[in-house]
Enzyme design. Structure first.
Site, PDB file in Angstrom:
ATOM      1  N   TYR A   1     -12.369 -14.801   2.654  1.00  0.00           N
ATOM      2  CA  TYR A   1     -11.359 -13.771   2.913  1.00  0.00           C
ATOM      3  C   TYR A   1     -10.877 -13.839   4.365  1.00  0.00           C
ATOM      4  O   TYR A   1     -11.690 -13.861   5.289  1.00  0.00           O
ATOM      5  CB  TYR A   1     -11.948 -12.380   2.641  1.00  0.00           C
ATOM      6  CG  TYR A   1     -10.999 -11.264   3.002  1.00  0.00           C
ATOM      7  CD1 TYR A   1     -10.065 -10.807   2.084  1.00  0.00           C
ATOM      8  CD2 TYR A   1     -11.005 -10.704   4.272  1.00  0.00           C
ATOM      9  CE1 TYR A   1      -9.160  -9.814   2.425  1.00  0.00           C
ATOM     10  CE2 TYR A   1     -10.111  -9.704   4.626  1.00  0.00           C
ATOM     11  CZ  TYR A   1      -9.186  -9.263   3.697  1.00  0.00           C
ATOM     12  OH  TYR A   1      -8.295  -8.289   4.051  1.00  0.00           O
TER      13      TYR A   1
ATOM     14  N   TYR B   1      -3.119 -12.637   2.509  1.00  0.00           N
ATOM     15  CA  TYR B   1      -2.806 -12.342   1.106  1.00  0.00           C
ATOM     16  C   TYR B   1      -1.604 -13.136   0.583  1.00  0.00           C
ATOM     17  O   TYR B   1      -1.748 -14.068  -0.208  1.00  0.00           O
ATOM     18  CB  TYR B   1      -2.499 -10.842   0.938  1.00  0.00           C
ATOM     19  CG  TYR B   1      -3.655  -9.931   1.209  1.00  0.00           C
ATOM     20  CD1 TYR B   1      -4.577  -9.642   0.213  1.00  0.00           C
ATOM     21  CD2 TYR B   1      -3.820  -9.336   2.462  1.00  0.00           C
ATOM     22  CE1 TYR B   1      -5.636  -8.776   0.443  1.00  0.00           C
ATOM     23  CE2 TYR B   1      -4.880  -8.467   2.707  1.00  0.00           C
ATOM     24  CZ  TYR B   1      -5.777  -8.199   1.694  1.00  0.00           C
ATOM     25  OH  TYR B   1      -6.827  -7.349   1.934  1.00  0.00           O
TER      26      TYR B   1
ATOM     27  N   LYS C   1       0.815  -1.211   0.000  1.00  0.00           N
ATOM     28  CA  LYS C   1       0.000   0.000   0.000  1.00  0.00           C
ATOM     29  C   LYS C   1       0.854   1.268   0.000  1.00  0.00           C
ATOM     30  O   LYS C   1       0.389   2.333  -0.397  1.00  0.00           O
ATOM     31  CB  LYS C   1      -0.977   0.004   1.186  1.00  0.00           C
ATOM     32  CG  LYS C   1      -1.900  -1.223   1.243  1.00  0.00           C
ATOM     33  CD  LYS C   1      -2.533  -1.550  -0.075  1.00  0.00           C
ATOM     34  CE  LYS C   1      -3.466  -2.753  -0.100  1.00  0.00           C
ATOM     35  NZ  LYS C   1      -2.925  -4.040   0.336  1.00  0.00           N
TER      36      LYS C   1
HETATM   37  C1  LIG Z   1      -3.703  -5.276   0.085  1.00  0.00           C
HETATM   38  C2  LIG Z   1      -2.763  -6.417  -0.006  1.00  0.00           C
HETATM   39  C3  LIG Z   1      -2.688  -7.217  -1.178  1.00  0.00           C
HETATM   40  C4  LIG Z   1      -3.603  -7.041  -2.343  1.00  0.00           C
HETATM   41  O1  LIG Z   1      -3.395  -5.869  -3.072  1.00  0.00           O
HETATM   42  P1  LIG Z   1      -4.643  -5.206  -3.817  1.00  0.00           P
HETATM   43  O2  LIG Z   1      -4.071  -4.024  -4.470  1.00  0.00           O
HETATM   44  O3  LIG Z   1      -5.645  -4.883  -2.752  1.00  0.00           O
HETATM   45  O4  LIG Z   1      -5.187  -6.202  -4.777  1.00  0.00           O
HETATM   46  C5  LIG Z   1      -1.759  -8.233  -1.212  1.00  0.00           C
HETATM   47  N1  LIG Z   1      -0.958  -8.486  -0.156  1.00  0.00           N
HETATM   48  C6  LIG Z   1      -1.004  -7.759   0.974  1.00  0.00           C
HETATM   49  C7  LIG Z   1      -0.100  -8.139   2.090  1.00  0.00           C
HETATM   50  C8  LIG Z   1      -1.909  -6.708   1.090  1.00  0.00           C
HETATM   51  O5  LIG Z   1      -1.957  -6.012   2.232  1.00  0.00           O
END
Ligand SMILES: *Cc1c(COP(=O)(O)O)cnc(C)c1O
Length: 337
Positions: free
Chosen positions: A263, A289, A49
């Site tokens: 999720y 993720y 991010k």
């Molecule tokens: C937010 C996030 C993602 C996914 O990215 P997006 O842009 O939301 O698709 C992947 N890995 C981590 C650790 C994240 O925090």
């Protein structure tokens, strides 16, 4: 590339390293595996991010904002990096956390990213699962506005055409890095959620006419929905950039077979992949993720998906702070919920 015309604040440690994962490659016996270390972007333990926030926070500043509003799941890495960016730029930050998992585990609701949100001074409030979070953010913005504040709303995951510019930049960065190393990258794999990361990469790879095979591993939505979200945002990002023409639908690939029950809910594959990387490469991934993304990478290597390819890069999107919200997940003695 037309990135220089967009306002940007420096928040990340860029470029992030591109490193071989030789012990893992040897163990799996497929293509040579590399990791692009976006877990090392530097801000509040790092993550993907931060690249998006370089463009989003610059836009907020340009609009004269003094308060940032954003939302995410309880263990949102996006919320944590936004709280840190706001702190660094001297802005207030309001975070709305949606309870998407229903877990009441004390570590899940108080530790990990939630602890860090609070340490960065953000005002954190919680909402039930299924709440219309965009409407909640708009209501909060209205209230703050009436109190004389100048709020700026960042969507969940920072995923809009402004935030996605961060991953347009990453596509350029990776390509220059690979060229400088004399490395030909065949495929680039990563976890995809709110879609800004993949959309930015799709637009960025199109902008430099790269034919790298990009694959997102889904963590929430089914494949059709995920791919249309990514394609739609990639197109809007390309338009925002001023790229001519349209984004090829076939450049958007998401495999959503590794989500499991939903999720943020752990899977056996995620647990095995996360432990394997911790124990072969000394790398920490996250349960929501990147751990599921890795599960997909490893399983697809074993199924021959990458056969004929020499170099496959996994984008480490960060998130290890969330590990402390899930301590009982890994079957280690002494950690119970
Ligand atoms: C937010 C996030 C993602 C996914 O990215 P997006 O842009 O939301 O698709 C992947 N890995 C981590 C650790 C994240 O925090």
């Amino acid at each position: 590339m037309r990135l220089a015309k967009f306002p940007r604040v420096a928040l990340g440690h860029l470029p992030t390293p591109l490193e071989p994962m030789d012990r893992l490659s040897e163990k799996l016996g497929g293509p040579r595996l590399w990791v692009k270390r976006d877990d090392c972007t530097g801000l509040s333990s790092g993550g993907n991010k931060t690249r998006k926030l370089e463009f989003l926070m610059a836009d907020a500043r340009q609009q004269g904002a003094d308060t940032i509003i954003t939302q995410g799941a309880t263990q949102s890495n996006h919320a944590r990096q936004t709280a840190a960016a706001a702190a660094k730029l001297g802005m207030a930050c309001h975070i709305l956390l949606e309870d998407r998992t229903g877990s009441n585990d004390e570590n899940y609701v108080l530790n990990g990213n939630v602890l860090l949100d609070r340490l960065h001074g953000a005002t954190v409030s919680k909402r039930g699962g299924g709440t219309d979070m965009n409407a909640e953010m708009a209501n909060l913005a209205e209230t703050l506005h009436q109190q004389g504040k100048r709020p700026y709303i960042i969507p969940g995951g920072g995923s809009n055409p402004i935030g996605a510019l961060g991953y347009v930049n990453c596509a350029r960065e990776l390509s220059e890095q690979a060229d400088a190393m004399g490395l030909k990258i065949d495929a680039f794999v990563h976890a995809t959620g709110s879609s800004g990361t993949q959309a930015g990469l799709v637009a960025g790879l199109a902008a430099i006419q790269s034919d790298v095979h990009l694959l997102g591993i889904g963590v929430r939505a089914p494949q059709d929905k995920q791919e249309s979200m990514v394609h739609d945002l990639a197109q809007r990002t390309a338009d925002h950039l001023g790229l001519p023409g349209s984004i090829d639908r076939s450049a958007v690939r998401a495999n959503c077979d590794y989500v499991g029950a939903g999720y943020g809910l752990p899977t056996d594959g995620m647990i095995a992949a996360l432990k394997l990387l911790a124990q072969t490469e000394g790398l920490l991934f996250d349960p929501v993720y990147s751990g599921k993304g890795l599960d997909g990478l490893i399983d697809l290597i074993q199924k021959g998906y990458f056969d004929g390819m020499q170099n496959v890069v996994f984008l480490h999107t960060g998130g290890s702070a969330a590990l402390f919200g899930y301590p009982e997940t890994f079957g280690l003695p002494g950690y119970t919920s």
